[in-house]
Scaffold this motif. Structure first.
Motif, mmCIF file in Angstrom:
data_model
loop_
_atom_site.group_PDB
_atom_site.id
_atom_site.type_symbol
_atom_site.label_atom_id
_atom_site.label_comp_id
_atom_site.label_asym_id
_atom_site.label_seq_id
_atom_site.Cartn_x
_atom_site.Cartn_y
_atom_site.Cartn_z
ATOM 1 N N ARG A 145 1.123 -1.524 -0.215
ATOM 2 C CA ARG A 145 0.102 0.090 -0.017
ATOM 3 C C ARG A 145 0.364 1.800 -0.333
ATOM 4 N N ALA A 149 1.407 4.321 -2.960
ATOM 5 C CA ALA A 149 0.480 5.265 -2.396
ATOM 6 C C ALA A 149 1.793 6.402 -3.039
ATOM 7 N N ARG A 150 3.351 5.901 -2.752
ATOM 8 C CA ARG A 150 4.325 7.118 -2.994
ATOM 9 C C ARG A 150 4.700 6.757 -4.356
#
Length: 206
Positions: A145, A149-150
């Motif tokens: 995750r 996200a990054r």
């Protein structure tokens, strides 16, 4: 000890990387090149001084109580003996410490580049205020995750299953240790329990 030389040494396993001493040699210019005969003659002329310096270092290292052991790393005997021998070779023990730390940092960076879970783990520990504890399966999905996200996706070579992640996690212990992150994995009835803790802040690229 064994000596490996080449443009690309080919060492990939983190345990061997962490136990290696890296020496970079500058390319020779035309004026520096010589025949084996000339090289051998120069070495023979310098051998007495080389041997004398080595023996000075050995004698200094035999005084095993001359310095407190202090904080030692892997290859603890090498580290301690190197610190003892350093003054006889013209260096302070702290200079040897700094040089050996840089060497381990370089090996850790190489191990990080070879193992796709190391860099995400470094970022994850920073994100979790320097420590985390939980199941390996939970860590696997939290890292995925975080990466989505990054970075919008998973890096090349990312383990496709939790089992494969567990193997990569085990191989990440040595490079993480050199980068100041303590990783412990304990097998329990409920699964593999992972403990991550920052023990020393060393410079690393995100």
């Amino acid at each position: 000890p064994n000596i490996l030389n080449g443009i690309e040494p080919g060492i990939r396993q983190p345990d061997l990387l962490d136990r290696s001493i890296w020496i970079d040699l500058e390319p020779l210019s035309g004026a520096q090149r010589m025949t084996s005969k000339t090289l051998r003659a120069g070495i023979d002329a310098d051998l007495p001084a080389i041997l004398g310096a080595l023996l000075e270092g050995v004698c200094a290292s035999l005084r095993l109580d001359a310095l407190p052991e202090g904080q030692l790393t892997r290859m603890a005997d090498f580290h301690h003996v190197g610190r003892l021998a350093a003054p006889a070779l013209g260096f302070a023990p702290a200079t040897f410490d700094a040089s050996y730390t840089r060497n381990r940092k370089r090996a850790a960076d190489m191990g990080r580049d070879e193992n796709p879970v190391v860099a995400p783990l470094l970022a994850f520990v920073d994100h979790k205020d320097d420590s985390w504890e939980g199941l390996s399966s939970n860590l696997y999905h939290q890292l995925q995750r975080l990466l989505h996200a990054r970075h919008g996706g998973l890096p090349r070579g990312w383990p496709a299953t939790e089992v494969a992640f567990g193997r990569k996690l085990k191989l990440a212990q040595q490079p993480l240790d050199a980068l100041g992150i303590q990783l412990e994995v304990h097998h329990t009835a409920g699964g593999s329990l992972v403990k991550l803790r920052k023990v020393q802040r060393l410079h690393h690229d995100g």
